[in-house]
Write a protein that holds these residues in place. Structure first.
Motif: not given
Length: 441
Positions: A389-402
């Motif tokens: 779950v944590g990895r999924l949240d971080r992947a989504i956040a990384a996709l939205d931030s760049g």
């Protein structure tokens, strides 16, 4: 003179019975003396019959022992040999006693008196009784050999058919090889393998007497297997040659097609470079040159395979074709990877939620299974799912931030998350399945 005159008629009377007896020289006992001679002769005849029966039984048993030792080298067989040897010593002893008793008494001589006849009868009867006693021991010993002898005879019964099967297999292999050669195929390797079986056939013809039954049976079985393998390969050789020809044509066509497809990889890479960050395509930038090199190597192997086929080196041809196919498979995967990468990146760039939803569903499905029948999940299952779950949240956040998101990293990360969830599901099902199996036992 009177005494002499009286003696002469008495001597004449004494000669009369001998004349009536047929002119022989034996003194006529008459009455009890002749009966004692007859009894002694009967005892001699009985002893002779017992001696003959014992000798015959010993000969038969010797054949049984030889049958067993030809096949069996077990401790039981060795004990049988030792037991037969011990019996042989006792047979020698009683036989010697019998022969001594026979030689000691000439029942046909004229001077045989009643006492001597009685003594002869007694000794011959004793010798006969000993012969009968040892014959009984021999019979009991022979009965005890039953299982060993049955096993040995079964092995011997297999011998002749096994050797004949080996000969038949060699003939069949030779016939198949001749047929193949008449069609224009040399089959040199098969001919060499068949020739190598010649010494084995010689050993089979030498028989079990020289090489032993067990070794001969084993050799016959091996010859059958080897000859059968040669026959099968010889009969399949025309089909194998046709198959190699077909594969040569197919792989050459495939190599030409891959050369064309490899030429289309560079435009795909240009599109990837133009639209996506370097992290999304840099592992693919060497695909065009690697594909060209691999196709070239495959074409060289195909050329060598064609030469091996022309020289009828079938194993070499098959091996080279396998190598060429592996090179083309790897090239096909590399060429396909570029186009597949572009399609997947296009899809996630347009709508990342589809990949996100797939990952969330996999995690939730694993979580429901982990909680089934429990108030709290097993930490061994809960921990990797929480991490997912944590990895999924971080992947989504990384996709939205760049500004230039790394879509490829996003796809790889979500694929790893789904693999983690699937692994947890598999572990839970295996554990619960094992528990049910133990409960059933």
């Amino acid at each position: 003179m009177l005494r002499l005159a009286l003696a002469l008629p008495l001597l004449g009377l004494a000669l009369v019975p001998a004349a009536f007896a047929g002119g022989g020289t034996r003194r006529w006992f008459g009455g009890r003396g002749e009966s004692q001679r007859a009894e002694a002769q009967a005892a001699k005849d009985d002893a002779a019959a017992a001696f003959y029966e014992l000798d015959t039984a010993q000969r038969d048993l010797r054949l049984s022992i030889e049958t067993i030792t030809a096949v069996d080298d077990s401790p039981g067989a060795r004990r049988a040999v030792d037991g037969f040897a011990a019996l042989g010593q006792r047979i020698d002893e009683v036989s010697h006693a019998y022969i001594t008793a026979v030689d000691a008494h000439d029942l046909d001589r004229d001077e045989l008196d009643g006492a001597t006849a009685n003594r002869a009868r007694t000794e011959l009867t004793r010798a006969k009784d000993e012969l009968v006693r040892v014959k009984g021991e021999l019979d009991r010993f022979a009965q005890g050999l039953g299982p060993l002898l049955d096993k040995a005879e079964t092995q011997l019964a297999r011998l002749a058919p096994a050797v004949e099967r080996a000969r038949q297999a060699l003939r069949s292999a030779s016939t198949a090889l001749d047929t193949v050669r008449q069609s224009g195929l040399r089959a040199d390797d098969l001919a060499a393998r068949l020739a190598a079986l010649g010494p084995e056939l010689t050993r089979l013809n030498e028989g079990a007497g020289r090489h032993g039954v067990a070794e001969t049976l084993q050799r016959a079985d091996q010859v059958v297997r080897d000859a059968e393998a040669v026959r099968v390969e010889a009969e399949r050789l025309p089909e194998r040659a046709a198959e190699i020809d077909k594969r040569l044509v197919s792989l050459r066509t495939r190599a030409e097609a891959l050369t064309t497809r490899a030429g289309a990889v560079e435009p795909v890479l240009s599109e990837l470079r133009r639209r996506f960050s370097a992290a999304c395509w840099q592992d693919l930038q060497h695909v065009p040159e690697q594909a060209a090199h691999s196709v070239h190597q495959a074409e060289e192997r195909l050329h060598e395979a064609a030469k091996a086929r022309a020289e009828q080196r079938w194993p070499d041809a098959t091996s080279l074709l396998t190598t060429a196919r592996s090179l083309l498979n790897a090239t096909d995967e590399a060429v396909s990877a570029a186009g597949d990468r572009l399609r997947r990146l296009d899809a996630v760039a347009k709508d990342p939620r589809q990949e996100t939803d797939r990952a969330r569903f996999a995690i939730r499905d694993a979580q429901r299974l982990a909680m089934a029948g429990r108030t709290t999940p097993d930490p061994r299952h809960a921990r990797p799912l929480d991490d997912a779950v944590g990895r999924l949240d971080r992947a989504i956040a990384a996709l939205d931030s760049g500004r230039h998101p790394d879509y490829w990293h996003f796809l790889v990360e979500l694929e790893a998350i789904r693999a983690t969830a699937a692994h947890v599901v598999e572990e839970i099902r295996e554990e619960r399945g094992g528990g049910k199996a133990r409960a059933g036992r």
